[in-house]
Design an enzyme around this catalytic site. Structure first.
Site, PDB file in Angstrom:
ATOM      1  CE  LYS A   1      -2.702   1.132   3.613  1.00 45.68           C
ATOM      2  NZ  LYS A   1      -2.811   2.032   5.153  1.00 45.68           N
TER       3      LYS A   1
ATOM      4  CG  ASP B   1      -7.365   3.980   1.668  1.00 47.74           C
ATOM      5  OD1 ASP B   1      -8.371   2.895   1.500  1.00 47.74           O
ATOM      6  OD2 ASP B   1      -6.951   5.602   1.177  1.00 47.74           O
TER       7      ASP B   1
END
Length: 208
Positions: free
Chosen positions: A142, A160
Site C-alpha cells: 500500500k 487503504d
C-alpha cells in the site's frame, strides 16, 4: 440527528467523480510534475512522507515531513527522533526507517531515485523492489503504491481501508480485510481495475 451514510453505488461514484473531477485531475497533475521535474531530493522526501503515513493520517505525515525536512539528509537517528517527538506517533521507528533507507540508497544508487525507478521495465518489479528490498524500511504494498502514485507513476492501487470497504460494499471483494501478501494485493488490485470498466472512470482518478 445522525446523518445516514450515503450508499456506495456505481451511480454515486460516477456522480461524485463528476463533481470533483477537476480537483482530482489537478492533484494528479501535481504528482506528474514531481515525477517529471522534481529533484531526487523531492523523490526522497515523498518516500519519507510515505514512511510517515503507514498506519497514520496524511496530516500527521505532512506535519512530520515538515519537522524533519531541514535535516533529512544529514541527521542521525537521535536527532530525527527528537524532531518527531510530539509530531508523529512512532518517532523512534520512523527515524530508524529514514536512516536505514537513506544509508542503503546512498550506497546502492547514490540517491539517484529517478534513474533507479525508471530502470524497471515491469511496473510490478518496480513496486516489488520498494517492498522487498531489505535496505528500504517501512514500505508495504500500500505504501509503495502511494509513493509511486505521488511521484507520477500510474496504475498502482492504494488499497487503504476506504477503498477496501468500498469494494466490499459493491461486492467486488468478499472481505475488506487488508491484503497481507503480494498475491492477494495483486488480486484485489486487478478487481479494482475491473471497477474502471463498470464506471468508465480512469483508474488513477478513481483511486484518488
Amino acid at each position: 440527528m445522525k446523518r445516514e451514510k450515503e450508499p456506495i453505488t456505481i451511480e454515486n461514484i460516477k456522480r461524485v467523480h463528476s463533481e470533483r473531477r477537476r480537483e482530482i485531475k489537478r492533484r494528479l497533475s501535481e504528482f506528474e510534475a514531481i515525477g517529471s521535474s522534481g529533484t531526487d531530493l523531492n523523490l526522497w522526501e515523498e518516500m519519507v512522507f510515505c514512511f510517515f503515513t503507514g498506519g497514520c493520517s496524511a496530516r500527521m505525515g505532512l506535519n512530520s515531513l515538515e519537522a524533519v525536512k531541514p535535516i533529512l539528509m544529514t541527521a542521525g537517528q537521535d536527532e530525527l527522533t527528537n524532531a518527531l517527538l510530539g509530531v508523529h506517533r512512532y518517532p523512534n521507528a520512523r527515524s530508524r526507517y529514514i536512516v536505514a533507507s537513506r544509508t542503503f540508497l546512498q550506497e546502492h544508487c547514490g540517491m539517484k531515485l529517478r534513474k533507479k525507478l525508471k530502470g524497471f521495465d515491469c511496473r510490478h518489479e518496480r513496486r516489488d523492489w520498494l517492498v522487498k528490498e531489505k535496505g528500504i524500511k517501512g514500505l508495504g504494498y500500500k505504501e509503495a503504491s502511494h509513493y509511486l502514485r505521488n511521484i507520477g507513476y500510474k496504475g498502482y492501487a492504494i488499497l487503504d481501508k476506504h477503498v477496501l470497504n468500498c469494494l466490499a460494499e459493491l461486492k467486488i471483494i468478499e472481505d475488506p480485510k487488508p491484503p497481507n501478501n503480494r498475491s492477494r494485493y495483486l488480486m484485489i488490485e486487478e478487481k479494482f481495475h475491473n471497477l474502471t470498466d463498470l464506471t468508465g472512470i480512469d483508474f488513477d482518478e478513481l483511486d484518488l
